[in-house]
Design a protein around this motif. Structure first.
Motif, mmCIF file in Angstrom:
data_model
loop_
_atom_site.group_PDB
_atom_site.id
_atom_site.type_symbol
_atom_site.label_atom_id
_atom_site.label_comp_id
_atom_site.label_asym_id
_atom_site.label_seq_id
_atom_site.Cartn_x
_atom_site.Cartn_y
_atom_site.Cartn_z
ATOM 1 N N UNK A 33 0.774 -1.241 0.027
ATOM 2 C CA UNK A 33 0.141 -0.043 -0.012
ATOM 3 C C UNK A 33 0.841 1.333 -0.041
ATOM 4 N N UNK A 34 2.252 1.054 -0.277
ATOM 5 C CA UNK A 34 3.095 2.252 0.072
ATOM 6 C C UNK A 34 3.730 2.460 -1.446
ATOM 7 N N UNK A 35 3.069 3.352 -2.067
ATOM 8 C CA UNK A 35 3.381 3.399 -3.759
ATOM 9 C C UNK A 35 4.359 4.581 -3.927
ATOM 10 N N UNK A 36 5.061 4.636 -4.997
ATOM 11 C CA UNK A 36 5.741 5.938 -5.485
ATOM 12 C C UNK A 36 4.952 6.164 -6.625
ATOM 13 N N UNK A 84 5.132 9.503 -9.334
ATOM 14 C CA UNK A 84 5.590 10.812 -9.872
ATOM 15 C C UNK A 84 6.802 11.174 -8.691
ATOM 16 N N UNK A 85 7.652 10.090 -8.308
ATOM 17 C CA UNK A 85 8.519 10.305 -7.466
ATOM 18 C C UNK A 85 8.199 10.824 -6.050
ATOM 19 N N UNK A 86 6.941 10.736 -5.748
ATOM 20 C CA UNK A 86 6.486 10.892 -4.437
ATOM 21 C C UNK A 86 5.843 9.821 -3.750
ATOM 22 N N UNK A 87 6.153 9.933 -2.442
ATOM 23 C CA UNK A 87 5.770 8.588 -1.836
ATOM 24 C C UNK A 87 4.248 8.838 -1.558
ATOM 25 N N UNK A 88 3.310 7.562 -1.394
ATOM 26 C CA UNK A 88 1.832 7.628 -1.475
ATOM 27 C C UNK A 88 1.664 6.376 -0.290
ATOM 28 N N UNK A 89 1.124 6.742 0.704
ATOM 29 C CA UNK A 89 0.626 5.517 1.709
ATOM 30 C C UNK A 89 -0.797 5.385 1.561
ATOM 31 N N UNK A 90 -1.153 4.404 0.843
ATOM 32 C CA UNK A 90 -2.644 4.166 0.765
ATOM 33 C C UNK A 90 -3.157 3.348 1.820
ATOM 34 N N UNK A 91 -2.494 2.988 2.901
ATOM 35 C CA UNK A 91 -3.081 2.156 3.869
ATOM 36 C C UNK A 91 -4.203 3.075 4.713
ATOM 37 N N UNK A 92 -5.218 2.271 5.163
ATOM 38 C CA UNK A 92 -6.235 2.931 5.815
ATOM 39 C C UNK A 92 -5.941 3.306 7.301
ATOM 40 N N UNK A 93 -6.398 4.292 7.895
ATOM 41 C CA UNK A 93 -7.522 5.271 7.727
ATOM 42 C C UNK A 93 -6.692 6.491 6.864
#
Length: 473
Positions: A278-281, A283-292
């Motif tokens: 659930x932790x993506x990159x 456009x070179x930025x981190x994105x944590x999609x885990x709930x909540x």
RNA sequence: GGGUCGCUAGCUCAUCGGGUAGAGCAGGGGACUUUUAAUCCCAAGGUGCCGGGUUCGAGCCCCGGGCGACCCA
């Protein structure tokens, strides 16, 4: 498989027993120079060939990957025809699996047949297609030549099927509602129009399935969804295609907070299924999609990122001044709600990365959402912002037919004022509400943008097989 | 809508102070018994996006148009 494969007829059917990927997983462990004793039949396109006199190597590509072919003059039938194949030709090959001295897993060509001729040459085998326009126009070539392209569409398919399964497990019923709408509604967008001859009727292509799906909730389907192709007569951009795919769902007895939980769980589940994390990159930025996911009201975010503390009771002249200072065009019929939304979109939305649920929108700009239970003038609505983009829009549904009529009439007035995106009054929908819509939460997710997010695509054209293009010539 | 860049062989790209276009790959011919974008030799391949203009001469300079990419509103 006898005779000359090049002059002979193309067979009507063929029976592969394996694939490039299966050969790799079943025989990848062979030692260099080792023969497996196992015979397989595979089919695909010849994408590379290295002729070497009395031996020849080729790379066969199928939907699962690539495998090397190894042909020998002394054992491969019609060896000269085999070395005369064109790059891109489809062939079927039967032979023993072995590993060459150099350690490349290969299928020895013990028999073969041509399954299709590539009369047109494939693009440069090293550079592929660099002109993106050609990639979209000739997707049938792009899919062979651009690995990431094929992977993105496989991921798209996986995302849609996983979504269906996830919703069905939660007792949602998949339905199909009309694409032709006699009245355009359910969203704020300019529709395409068409004409039905037999009925002599002007029809609109749907901009959203919303009003039909809620009719089904009235009809007793308590949980419904549709993966709907919708059509909006607007410009093209890296985030917009005139036809795109929206998931809409409606859940009886739920409100928008239930829908927020549903979204964060569905999206993080899809990320796990498709990306394994659930932790993506993006456009070179981190994105944590885990709930909540974070939840904050539009006004809170407007103060936080836009530095503006305003509210619906802020004098209109003040809101207009703030807009004009920021080069936001203001029209006479804009009320405070619309002005606040404009300020938010200009100053705050571009700064959001997310994931974040932006909650509670002005009633003035939300004709289908229910009044907020504690905040007059506001509605229970949220948008999910993920990777800086609007991913979804959802609300506690407006169930009161009288209030809905008043909202439709306000839309009609805006339309008369020249707002081409405003909705019309839908009398049948009002009639449905008069039969009783229970408390309901609803959601729309832009599936193309979701696929972009999970595949790292930066343009929507990379996740739509045949995007809308200007015709050639 | 505005700006920048691009459009040359089937594909990927070169060339030049304006003098009539060149390579790799693909396709054709040939050599080669373990290659990895195989390699080597030979031949062929072009309405330089379209239309005007300047010039003795334009793919190159100027104007207009088309298509695309990127950025901005």
């Amino acid at each position: 498989m006898s005779g000359s494969p090049l002059s002979g007829q193309i067979p009507y059917r063929f029976d592969p027993t394996s694939t490039a990927a299966a050969v790799e997983s079943d025989f990848g462990g062979l030692a260099d120079g080792e023969e497996s004793g196992a015979v397989v039949t595979v089919a695909g396109r010849l994408m590379l060939r290295r002729d070497q006199g009395k031996v020849a190597f080729g790379n066969l590509q199928d939907s699962t990957g690539r495998v090397q072919l190894f042909a020998l003059q002394r054992s491969t039938p019609d060896f000269e025809d085999f070395t005369g194949l064109h790059l891109g030709d489809w062939i079927g090959v039967t032979g023993e699996v072995l590993k060459t001295r150099r350690g490349e897993l290969s299928i020895r060509v013990d028999s073969w047949v041509r399954l299709a001729e590539a009369r047109r040459g494939f693009p440069d085998k090293w550079h592929g297609i660099t002109d993106v326009d050609t990639r979209f126009r000739q997707r049938y070539v792009d899919l062979w030549v651009t690995d990431e392209s094929r992977a993105a569409f496989v991921a798209r398919s996986q995302i849609l099927s996983t979504t269906r399964r996830w919703l069905e497990e939660r007792k949602f019923l998949e339905v199909e509602t009309p694409v032709f709408h006699p009245i355009s509604g359910g969203a704020m967008a300019r529709p395409f129009t068409t004409h039905h001859n037999a009925l002599d009727l002007e029809l609109y292509l749907r901009i959203a399935p919303e009003l039909y799906l809620k009719r089904l909730t009235v009809g007793g389907f308590e949980r419904v969804f549709e993966i709907a192709r919708v059509f909006r007569n607007e410009g093209l951009s890296t985030r917009h295609n005139p036809e795109f795919t929206m998931l809409e769902l409606y859940q009886a007895y739920a409100d928008y907070t239930d829908i927020m939980e549903l979204v964060e769980q569905l999206v993080s589940h899809l990320a796990m299924e498709v990306c394994g994390t659930t932790t993506l990159e993006y456009e070179d930025q981190e994105l944590d999609l885990s709930a909540p996911w974070r939840r904050a009201t539009l006004l809170e975010l407007l103060a936080e990122h836009g530095g503006l503390s305003v509210d619906l009771d802020t004098p209109r002249e003040e809101l207009v001044r703030l807009c004009e200072e920021r080069d936001i065009p203001v029209k006479d019929h804009y009320g405070p709600g619309k002005l606040i939304l404009e300020l938010y979109e200009k100053t705050t939305e571009p700064k959001l990365w997310g994931p974040v649920f932006v909650t509670d929108y002005p009633k003035e700009v939300s004709p289908l959402s229910r009044d907020h239970r504690d905040r007059p003038g506001w509605v229970e609505r949220f948008e999910g912002i993920v990777a800086g983009r609007e991913l979804c829009n959802a609300f506690t549904e407006l169930v009161d037919p009288d209030e809905q009529r008043a909202r439709f009439e306000a839309q009609e007035a805006a339309k008369a004022d020249g707002d081409a995106e405003a909705m019309g009054v839908d009398e049948d929908y009002l009639r449905a509400l008069e039969y009783g819509l229970p408390p309901t939460g609803g959601l729309g997710i832009g599936m193309d943008r979701l696929v972009m997010l999970l595949t790292g695509a930066t343009t929507i054209r990379d996740v739509i097989l045949f995007p809308t293009l200007r015709p050639e010539q």
